[in-house]
Write a protein that holds these residues in place. Structure first.
Motif, PDB file in Angstrom:
ATOM      1  N   ARG A 461       0.904  -1.046  -0.077  1.00  0.00           N
ATOM      2  CA  ARG A 461      -0.069  -0.041  -0.050  1.00  0.00           C
ATOM      3  C   ARG A 461       0.994   1.324  -0.067  1.00  0.00           C
ATOM      4  NH1 ARG A 461      -2.784  -3.645  -0.782  1.00  0.00           N
ATOM      5  NH2 ARG A 461      -4.721  -4.262  -0.077  1.00  0.00           N
ATOM      6  N   VAL A 462       0.655   2.318  -0.744  1.00  0.00           N
ATOM      7  CA  VAL A 462       1.162   3.747  -0.859  1.00  0.00           C
ATOM      8  C   VAL A 462       0.656   4.244   0.612  1.00  0.00           C
ATOM      9  CG1 VAL A 462       1.533   5.876  -1.970  1.00  0.00           C
ATOM     10  CG2 VAL A 462       1.502   3.647  -3.218  1.00  0.00           C
ATOM     11  N   ASP A 463       1.730   4.428   1.294  1.00  0.00           N
ATOM     12  CA  ASP A 463       1.345   5.215   2.571  1.00  0.00           C
ATOM     13  C   ASP A 463       1.440   6.740   2.261  1.00  0.00           C
ATOM     14  OD1 ASP A 463       4.039   6.264   2.711  1.00  0.00           O
ATOM     15  OD2 ASP A 463       4.582   4.654   3.925  1.00  0.00           O
ATOM     16  N   LEU A 481      -3.302  20.967  -8.077  1.00  0.00           N
ATOM     17  CA  LEU A 481      -4.316  19.981  -8.274  1.00  0.00           C
ATOM     18  C   LEU A 481      -4.909  19.952  -6.956  1.00  0.00           C
ATOM     19  CD1 LEU A 481      -5.701  18.192 -10.461  1.00  0.00           C
ATOM     20  CD2 LEU A 481      -4.128  16.307  -9.689  1.00  0.00           C
ATOM     21  N   ASP A 482      -6.201  19.577  -7.058  1.00  0.00           N
ATOM     22  CA  ASP A 482      -6.618  19.231  -5.799  1.00  0.00           C
ATOM     23  C   ASP A 482      -6.385  17.856  -5.196  1.00  0.00           C
ATOM     24  OD1 ASP A 482      -8.084  18.636  -3.384  1.00  0.00           O
ATOM     25  OD2 ASP A 482     -10.230  19.221  -3.998  1.00  0.00           O
ATOM     26  N   PHE A 483      -5.231  17.576  -4.862  1.00  0.00           N
ATOM     27  CA  PHE A 483      -4.565  16.239  -4.683  1.00  0.00           C
ATOM     28  C   PHE A 483      -5.370  15.082  -3.777  1.00  0.00           C
ATOM     29  CE2 PHE A 483      -1.061  19.251  -5.730  1.00  0.00           C
ATOM     30  CZ  PHE A 483      -0.618  18.574  -6.969  1.00  0.00           C
ATOM     31  N   TYR A 484      -5.871  15.779  -2.878  1.00  0.00           N
ATOM     32  CA  TYR A 484      -6.587  15.007  -1.845  1.00  0.00           C
ATOM     33  C   TYR A 484      -8.005  14.373  -2.405  1.00  0.00           C
ATOM     34  CZ  TYR A 484      -2.761  16.231   1.357  1.00  0.00           C
ATOM     35  OH  TYR A 484      -1.784  16.608   1.791  1.00  0.00           O
ATOM     36  N   ALA A 485      -8.372  15.328  -3.282  1.00  0.00           N
ATOM     37  CA  ALA A 485      -9.662  14.769  -3.778  1.00  0.00           C
ATOM     38  C   ALA A 485      -9.512  13.593  -4.724  1.00  0.00           C
ATOM     39  CB  ALA A 485     -10.534  15.871  -4.571  1.00  0.00           C
ATOM     40  N   GLN A 486      -8.202  13.465  -5.136  1.00  0.00           N
ATOM     41  CA  GLN A 486      -8.004  12.325  -6.226  1.00  0.00           C
ATOM     42  C   GLN A 486      -6.802  11.474  -5.595  1.00  0.00           C
ATOM     43  OE1 GLN A 486      -9.253  12.014  -9.200  1.00  0.00           O
ATOM     44  NE2 GLN A 486     -10.366  13.916  -8.931  1.00  0.00           N
ATOM     45  N   GLU A 487      -6.719  11.513  -4.084  1.00  0.00           N
ATOM     46  CA  GLU A 487      -5.851  10.555  -3.517  1.00  0.00           C
ATOM     47  C   GLU A 487      -5.783   9.002  -3.887  1.00  0.00           C
ATOM     48  OE1 GLU A 487      -4.783   9.426   1.337  1.00  0.00           O
ATOM     49  OE2 GLU A 487      -6.068  11.286   0.862  1.00  0.00           O
ATOM     50  N   GLU A 488      -7.041   8.534  -3.848  1.00  0.00           N
ATOM     51  CA  GLU A 488      -7.113   6.977  -4.360  1.00  0.00           C
ATOM     52  C   GLU A 488      -6.432   6.567  -5.489  1.00  0.00           C
ATOM     53  OE1 GLU A 488     -10.063   3.475  -4.376  1.00  0.00           O
ATOM     54  OE2 GLU A 488     -10.951   5.681  -3.982  1.00  0.00           O
ATOM     55  N   LYS A 489      -6.776   7.598  -6.741  1.00  0.00           N
ATOM     56  CA  LYS A 489      -6.235   7.522  -7.901  1.00  0.00           C
ATOM     57  C   LYS A 489      -4.935   7.460  -7.987  1.00  0.00           C
ATOM     58  CE  LYS A 489      -7.314   8.023 -12.820  1.00  0.00           C
ATOM     59  NZ  LYS A 489      -8.258   8.478 -13.773  1.00  0.00           N
TER      60      LYS A 489
END
Length: 543
Positions: A461-463, A481-489
């Motif tokens: 898993r990527v921590d 970019l809104d990185f946290y909105a796309q965290e899973e991807k």
């Protein structure tokens, strides 16, 4: 590049499409070269003009460059896919379409002005000679390759050579903190057109093809054979972003899915001569479910396959309307090492459709039609696709299909949000994920030594620490970019790039596939057909 929710990313996407399809225009041609021998006053006029400039003009002029400009101007008055290939580019273009070249078999990255090996090709010349990922190539036959910005073309020229010749490399291995002398015997290095293949479910295989080169059919057959051995009774053929290639290879691949004597396509030249291509008895995947994935960057030979299957009521076409290239080119030698690929005919799908979009308003308008598709909403809604009733056709089972500008899929899947597409561009176009992962691995490769392929897929898993490091890596390159909105991807793409550099493109594709809207649509369609769940089967990697 800073605007994500405005129009910067769509513009970059349009540019990428134009470049990709322009290259695709160079690739879609018949297999037989042809020379034309004749003389007339028009040719004599051009010859005389060049002679006058050579012998009489007051200044010294490079008439070769004038000829190149002239040829390009002439072709520019024709269609967008008739192109000139200068002598300087012929070797590279030929290698790309042949599917291999003679070299040492490594992919590399210029890291701090030094050629650093990302990975070696399994069982290739470098792999056999003991070169490892992370090795720095300092010299090749005593030619220095570090300490300055060495162009990729120069690096490649030093490492390429004739089959069987040797190249002496001086390599620094960071993990052992020592410099090694390694001699590599050059061999065949494949240029893969099958990017990846794996089992999507317990009975559905997946194959991704990036172009149609000489080696593509063999690569496809090898991948299909392995998938069938693992239980594949259904197939996803991914032709997204595939700009095309050899017509004959597309015909052979379409034949794999079509029953004997089914029409694959027909071509028509300026004299009205019609040539038809039919399926043979050689198909290995007939009468089995197949899903073909296409998008707005799928062109030429990709559209031949999608059109052949759609018009014969075989399988399901999933995605977005394809590019719309229905012209066939033939390569013709110009006698000085250069060549022209000239459009010699149009092709038609089995129902009689021409899917070539109009180029009457010029080349610029032709390639900018992608932006028109974006603006009119076609990429996000199937209802926005403009069709003409005059170009309506029916398949043998009564399904309505349309000509006049690409293959319209049976099942539409919209393009992702601007931010989702930005992540795709950071991965494919700008290689941010690959570069970040490479630098991460360089810090300490041994931390991943505990994993084999299956353990990595199931357990790693990527921590949050690695995720935050990637955010900083991208911010340093002025991307917002809104990185946290796309965290899973984003975490999935980081994992996928680690998988590719440590293990294989197949494992990388499998990880990315979990976040692929088109693949998820295929799984949804398949479950609806079965009436029972098939997703989530554990597939052991074998390649």
């Amino acid at each position: 590049m800073k605007k994500i929710n405005g129009y910067i990313w769509p513009t970059l996407l349009a540019l990428a499409v134009a470049i990709g399809i322009f290259i695709g225009g160079k690739l879609h041609f018949n297999d037989t070269p042809e020379k034309l021998f004749s003389t007339n006053s028009k040719k004599d006029k051009l010859n005389r003009l060049i002679d006058y400039i050579d012998y009489e003009y007051v200044d010294e002029i490079d008439t070769d460059s004038i000829v190149d400009v002239t040829v390009n101007n002439i072709l520019g008055k024709l269609d967008p896919h008739s192109v000139y290939i200068p002598k300087s580019e012929m070797d590279e273009v030929s290698e790309n379409m042949k599917g291999d070249f003679a070299g040492i078999g490594v992919s590399f990255y210029m890291f701090k002005d030094t050629i650093t090996v990302i990975r070696t090709i399994k069982n290739g010349p470098s792999h056999i000679s003991g070169i490892k990922a992370g090795d720095r190539i300092l010299t090749a036959n005593n030619d220095t390759l570090f300490g300055r910005r060495v162009p990729n073309s120069e690096v490649v020229s030093k490492l390429k050579g004739k089959i069987g010749t040797k190249v002496d490399l001086k390599v620094f291995r960071k993990a052992e903190n020592k410099t090694l002398d390694i001699t590599v015997t050059r061999g065949h290095v494949p240029i893969r057109s099958v990017d990846a293949y794996y089992m999507l479910t317990k009975d559905m295989g997946y194959i991704k093809i990036n172009r149609f080169a000489e080696s593509t059919f063999k690569e496809f057959k090898d991948a299909l054979k392995k998938l069938k051995l693992r239980g594949a009774e259904k197939l996803v053929l991914d032709l997204r972003d595939n700009p095309g290639g050899y017509l004959g290879i597309a015909e052979k691949l379409a034949d794999e899915f079509l029953e004997d004597d089914k029409l694959i396509l027909f071509t028509k030249n300026k004299k009205g001569r019609v040539k038809k291509a039919y399926a043979t008895s050689k198909g290995d995947f007939e009468n089995k479910p197949v899903y073909v994935l296409i998008n707005e960057r799928s062109a030429s030979a990709s559209e031949i396959i999608a059109g052949a299957l759609q018009d014969n009521d075989i399988g399901t076409i999933v995605g977005r309307r394809s590019f719309g290239k229905g012209l066939v080119q033939r390569e013709m030698d110009l006698g000085d090492g250069s060549a022209v690929r000239l459009t010699v005919s149009r092709y038609y799908t089995p129902t009689g459709r021409s899917i070539q979009k109009s180029y009457k308003k010029g080349h610029r308008d032709y390639y900018q039609k992608f932006m028109e598709r974006y603006r009119n909403g076609e990429l996000v809604s199937a209802d926005s696709i403009k069709v003409a009733d005059s170009l309506k056709f029916r398949t043998p089972k009564g399904k309505i299909v349309y000509g006049g500008g690409g293959i319209i899929p049976d099942v539409f899947v919209p393009i992702g949000s601007n931010e989702e597409e930005a992540i795709e561009s950071m991965d494919d176009t700008y290689q941010f994920f690959s570069r970040f992962v490479f630098e991460h691995l360089e810090e300490d490769r041994t931390r991943y030594a505990i994993y084999d392929m299956n353990q990595f897929l199931e357990e790693f898993r990527v921590d949050d620490i690695l995720f935050d490091e990637f955010i900083q890596f991208v911010l340093d390159r002025k991307i917002k970019l809104d990185f946290y909105a796309q965290e899973e991807k984003i975490k999935a793409y980081i994992k996928a790039n680690i998988a590719e550099q440590l293990f294989s493109p197949n494992l990388s594709a499998e990880i990315k596939g979990e976040h692929d809207s088109m693949l998820n649509k295929v799984l949804e369609l398949d479950m609806a057909t079965l009436g029972q769940p098939e997703v989530g089967a554990t597939i052991k990697m074998q390649d």
